[in-house]
Write an enzyme that holds these catalytic residues in place. Sequence first.
Site, mmCIF file in Angstrom:
data_model
loop_
_atom_site.group_PDB
_atom_site.id
_atom_site.type_symbol
_atom_site.label_atom_id
_atom_site.label_comp_id
_atom_site.label_asym_id
_atom_site.label_seq_id
_atom_site.Cartn_x
_atom_site.Cartn_y
_atom_site.Cartn_z
ATOM 1 N N TYR A 141 0.817 -1.219 0.000
ATOM 2 C CA TYR A 141 0.000 0.000 0.000
ATOM 3 C C TYR A 141 0.848 1.265 0.000
ATOM 4 O O TYR A 141 0.417 2.303 -0.491
ATOM 5 C CB TYR A 141 -0.894 0.040 1.252
ATOM 6 C CG TYR A 141 -2.152 -0.767 1.151
ATOM 7 C CD1 TYR A 141 -2.109 -2.157 1.170
ATOM 8 C CD2 TYR A 141 -3.387 -0.138 1.059
ATOM 9 C CE1 TYR A 141 -3.275 -2.900 1.100
ATOM 10 C CE2 TYR A 141 -4.554 -0.877 0.995
ATOM 11 C CZ TYR A 141 -4.492 -2.249 1.012
ATOM 12 O OH TYR A 141 -5.648 -2.977 0.946
ATOM 13 N N LYS A 186 3.311 -15.276 3.406
ATOM 14 C CA LYS A 186 3.550 -16.065 2.193
ATOM 15 C C LYS A 186 5.062 -16.294 2.132
ATOM 16 O O LYS A 186 5.753 -15.904 1.185
ATOM 17 C CB LYS A 186 3.012 -15.289 0.962
ATOM 18 C CG LYS A 186 3.080 -16.035 -0.346
ATOM 19 C CD LYS A 186 2.054 -17.149 -0.494
ATOM 20 C CE LYS A 186 2.270 -17.907 -1.799
ATOM 21 N NZ LYS A 186 1.444 -19.130 -1.896
ATOM 22 N N ASP A 218 -2.605 -18.455 1.468
ATOM 23 C CA ASP A 218 -3.546 -19.198 0.609
ATOM 24 C C ASP A 218 -4.260 -20.271 1.429
ATOM 25 O O ASP A 218 -5.488 -20.432 1.373
ATOM 26 C CB ASP A 218 -2.850 -19.785 -0.638
ATOM 27 C CG ASP A 218 -1.544 -20.489 -0.338
ATOM 28 O OD1 ASP A 218 -1.073 -20.451 0.818
ATOM 29 O OD2 ASP A 218 -0.968 -21.103 -1.268
ATOM 30 N N ASP A 242 -6.458 -7.094 4.455
ATOM 31 C CA ASP A 242 -7.587 -6.489 3.743
ATOM 32 C C ASP A 242 -8.460 -7.585 3.142
ATOM 33 O O ASP A 242 -9.683 -7.604 3.308
ATOM 34 C CB ASP A 242 -7.055 -5.560 2.648
ATOM 35 C CG ASP A 242 -8.174 -4.910 1.855
ATOM 36 O OD1 ASP A 242 -9.139 -4.444 2.475
ATOM 37 O OD2 ASP A 242 -8.086 -4.885 0.606
ATOM 38 N N ASP A 246 -12.513 -9.219 4.470
ATOM 39 C CA ASP A 246 -13.765 -9.222 3.692
ATOM 40 C C ASP A 246 -14.308 -10.649 3.628
ATOM 41 O O ASP A 246 -15.524 -10.873 3.713
ATOM 42 C CB ASP A 246 -13.550 -8.687 2.261
ATOM 43 C CG ASP A 246 -13.855 -7.183 2.138
ATOM 44 O OD1 ASP A 246 -13.616 -6.449 3.118
ATOM 45 O OD2 ASP A 246 -14.325 -6.747 1.060
HETATM 46 C C1 IPM Z 1 -10.430 -1.089 3.765
HETATM 47 C C2 IPM Z 1 -10.449 -0.597 2.317
HETATM 48 C C3 IPM Z 1 -9.223 0.249 2.052
HETATM 49 C C4 IPM Z 1 -8.009 -0.675 2.200
HETATM 50 C C5 IPM Z 1 -9.160 0.964 0.709
HETATM 51 C C6 IPM Z 1 -10.383 1.785 0.440
HETATM 52 C C7 IPM Z 1 -7.945 1.845 0.619
HETATM 53 O O1 IPM Z 1 -10.584 -1.644 1.433
HETATM 54 O O2 IPM Z 1 -10.407 -0.253 4.670
HETATM 55 O O3 IPM Z 1 -10.478 -2.295 3.978
HETATM 56 O O4 IPM Z 1 -7.677 -1.411 1.271
HETATM 57 O O5 IPM Z 1 -7.398 -0.631 3.263
HETATM 58 MN MN MN Z 2 -10.975 -3.565 2.400
#
Ligand code: IPM
Ligand code: MN
Length: 365
Positions: A141, A186, A218, A242, A246
């Site tokens: 990032y 990894k 993975d 990240d 999700d």
């Molecule tokens: C999160 C988002 C952010 C990230 C993006 C919007 C920069 O996906 O907060 O999880 O990848 O950190």
């Molecule tokens: Mn995110």
Amino acid sequence: MKARIATLPGDGVGPEVTAAAVAVLQSVATHFGHDFSFDEHWVGGAAIDDTGEPLPEATLAACRSADAVLLGAVGGPKWSDPDASVRPEQGLLALRAGLGVYANLRPLKPHLALAALSPLKDERLRDVDVLFVRELTGGAYFGAKTKTTDAATDECRYTVAEIERVARRAFELARTRRHHVTSVDKANVLETSRLWRRTVTHIAADYPDVTLEHQLVDSMAMLLLTRPSAYDVVVTENLFGDILTDEAAALAGSLGLLPSASLGEGMRGLYEPIHGSAPDIAGKRVANPIGAMLSAALLLRHSLQLDAEAQAVEAAVDEVLQRGPYSRDLGGDAGTDTVRDAVLAALDHHAVSSDAFFTGMRACG
Ligand code: IPM
Ligand code: MN
Ligand code: NAD
């Protein structure tokens, strides 16, 4: 207590869910006798439209002088041109770096009343209680970027110091939980991951009461689906964290449910739901505000050290998840404000009972 909270609603559903989180904090202030002030600032696409920059200097300065920062979400199709020179997401990254909040806590505790919404079978969801600790200010990032017409690069760089501080935070948190840390990397391919693994192993020596296990990312993506209840604290680098969170949110039933706390060295923190600006539902007042409301609970706990207040908010959310009303992502038809009002009503009840409990404790004590 007196606290100054900077609010950064941002884009898309950001303002809708942030308003609900602010309402929760206002209700807590009323019930528990605190004095919270709120100060709203631009970030993301809204800030680009207003000032040309995704993180105006005034916003960062206001966040630095606040006790805590509550953020909604940034981004959206309006600012997503791949050739654009400024992007909303740059504002969020600059804010995280500018506040030095390197440890991003993302708790996952699926509510069994929502089990039907999860892709996993009920029995796999039982006893799932994972705290992800995502490194937030390093890795791909923040590395150097290059771009020509036919190639692009993103440097992934980690220093020992960056890995050490987030690893320590993970071990400290594990001590308040089930004393188990899973470090995800990894290391079979990436040099940064080998440094990560070596450094985390080194730090673990200072925490003999905590067990450390390593997993490749993975494999971890698979294990989260096959035996999620085996994990306590999961620490990992920025990009892996990240993605895995999700995935974790899907286990809980919706991305709209998960909160986060981003912490650095002092007490100040940045609090935001893990979801984005949800452009597909923005402006319709149907977004689930629970991830944002639970982020407010984390704010109370980590920046203001108001644990009873945080618990009251979490209990109120729990009650609403048990019986509804449910927003669309949870299979219902309640709008953002209906869910907000249900949580506020439950909070009236929980705040009064925990207040009475503490008054009783003081009287006994
Ligand atoms: C999160 C988002 C952010 C990230 C993006 C919007 C920069 O996906 O907060 O999880 O990848 O950190
Ligand atoms: Mn995110
Ligand atoms: P998203 O998280 O915005 O949405 C993914 C899906 O989840 C969508 O279908 C959305 O409707 C749903 N969803 C998200 N939050 C919800 C909520 N509270 N209630 C109900 N449903 C919800 O991810 P995306 O669509 O990939 O990204 C959209 C924009 O958001 C992009 O510009 C991205 O960069 C940005 N983003 C920002 C943050 C942040 O500010 N922290 C986080 C992730 C993505």
